[in-house]
Design an enzyme around this catalytic site. Structure first.
Site, PDB file in Angstrom:
ATOM      1  N   HIS A  97       0.817  -1.218   0.000  1.00 27.72           N
ATOM      2  CA  HIS A  97       0.000   0.000   0.000  1.00 27.72           C
ATOM      3  C   HIS A  97       0.853   1.272   0.000  1.00 27.72           C
ATOM      4  O   HIS A  97       0.344   2.364  -0.270  1.00 27.72           O
ATOM      5  CB  HIS A  97      -0.997  -0.004   1.172  1.00 27.72           C
TER       6      HIS A  97
ATOM      7  N   ASP B 244      -0.181  -7.695   1.659  1.00 28.52           N
ATOM      8  CA  ASP B 244       0.309  -6.312   1.664  1.00 28.52           C
ATOM      9  C   ASP B 244       1.839  -6.311   1.736  1.00 28.52           C
ATOM     10  O   ASP B 244       2.437  -6.005   2.767  1.00 28.52           O
ATOM     11  CB  ASP B 244      -0.307  -5.566   2.847  1.00 28.52           C
TER      12      ASP B 244
ATOM     13  N   SER C  98       4.274   1.981   8.216  1.00 25.24           N
ATOM     14  CA  SER C  98       3.998   1.059   7.115  1.00 25.24           C
ATOM     15  C   SER C  98       5.273   0.690   6.383  1.00 25.24           C
ATOM     16  O   SER C  98       6.105   1.543   6.093  1.00 25.24           O
ATOM     17  CB  SER C  98       3.025   1.685   6.114  1.00 25.24           C
TER      18      SER C  98
END
Length: 254
Positions: A66, A108, A203
């Site tokens: 992402h 992811d 992230s």
């Protein structure tokens, strides 16, 4: 450290990826000098940090799929302090896992091929990945997660890499706490029943257990940094080893 978002029921998966800014480590500490030299900062064309990542070869970085939404164009490596960057390399191309759709559906994970190959030395290092398709983690095992940025809800971002220890949670407990629609091939650590972990950020950074990168920071529960009542969620790297090794071997997306 972006796009960590609310994930409560399958029918709100579309909300994942919203309301996420910066890179947050909650109740952590400044990373010791000469440690975690595998960490990199993904930066956009304006030179702003948008996600974390980690070196697995001099020209290959692992991060979250992402993070591509933040349009990073280069990585900064060899430093804990972003204002004093050691070096940077442009991103040549992205390789997202083929079945990735959005954070809440899992998978992811993404590899970045860099435009050049960094020389590995005392400032730039790689981190090993699992060697089998089972991470062999134990409940309550102590691991760590690191990143740059905010240290709490609505705090200012920070310049120095920060790190915090987190405990591995039982997979069944994690699934029960998140509820319907929870993705497969993930690891849960921190966030639940503790005041430590990542928050709306980090992230792409690694979950590190016994010196091995076993997970990739994926998502948590919205903007709650006080701290959330559900576990932090990481992509389980061990489930993607064949794909990772194919890219490393062929130097092309597969």
């Amino acid at each position: 450290m972006h796009r960590l978002s609310t994930f409560l029921l399958f029918n709100v998966l579309a909300c994942l990826g919203q309301n996420v800014q910066g890179s947050y480590i909650i109740h952590g500490k400044k990373a010791p000098a000469n440690s975690m030299q595998y960490m990199v900062s993904l930066q956009n064309k304006w030179g702003h940090h948008v996600c974390g990542g980690f070196m697995v070869r001099g020209d290959i970085v692992v991060t979250a799929a992402h993070c591509a939404e933040e349009r990073p164009v280069r990585v900064v490596l060899g430093t804990h302090k972003l204002s004093e960057s050691y070096m940077s390399l442009d991103i040549e191309y992205f390789c997202k896992f083929p079945t990735y759709k959005s954070v809440g559906f899992g998978a992811d994970i993404m590899l970045l091929k860099l435009s050049g190959k960094a020389s590995l030395n005392y400032m730039v290092k790689t981190i090993p990945l699992p060697t089998s398709s089972n991470a062999n983690l134990k409940d309550d095992q102590i691991c760590s997660v690191a990143g740059w940025g905010q240290t709490g809800t609505n705090h200012f971002t920070v310049d120095d890499l920060r790190v915090v220890n987190v405990s591995i949670l039982n997979p069944q407990l994690c699934r029960e706490k998140w509820g319907a629609g929870f993705p497969s091939n993930v690891i849960c650590a921190g966030g639940y029943n503790t005041d430590k972990g990542f928050c709306q950020g980090d992230s792409g950074g690694p979950l590190v257990c016994d010196g091995v990168a076993v997970g990739v920071v994926s998502f948590n529960n919205g903007k709650n940094c006080d701290y959330p009542d559900v576990p932090n969620v990481y992509t389980d790297i061990s489930k993607y080893l064949e794909w990772i090794n194919s890219i490393i071997k062929t130097n092309k997306c597969v």
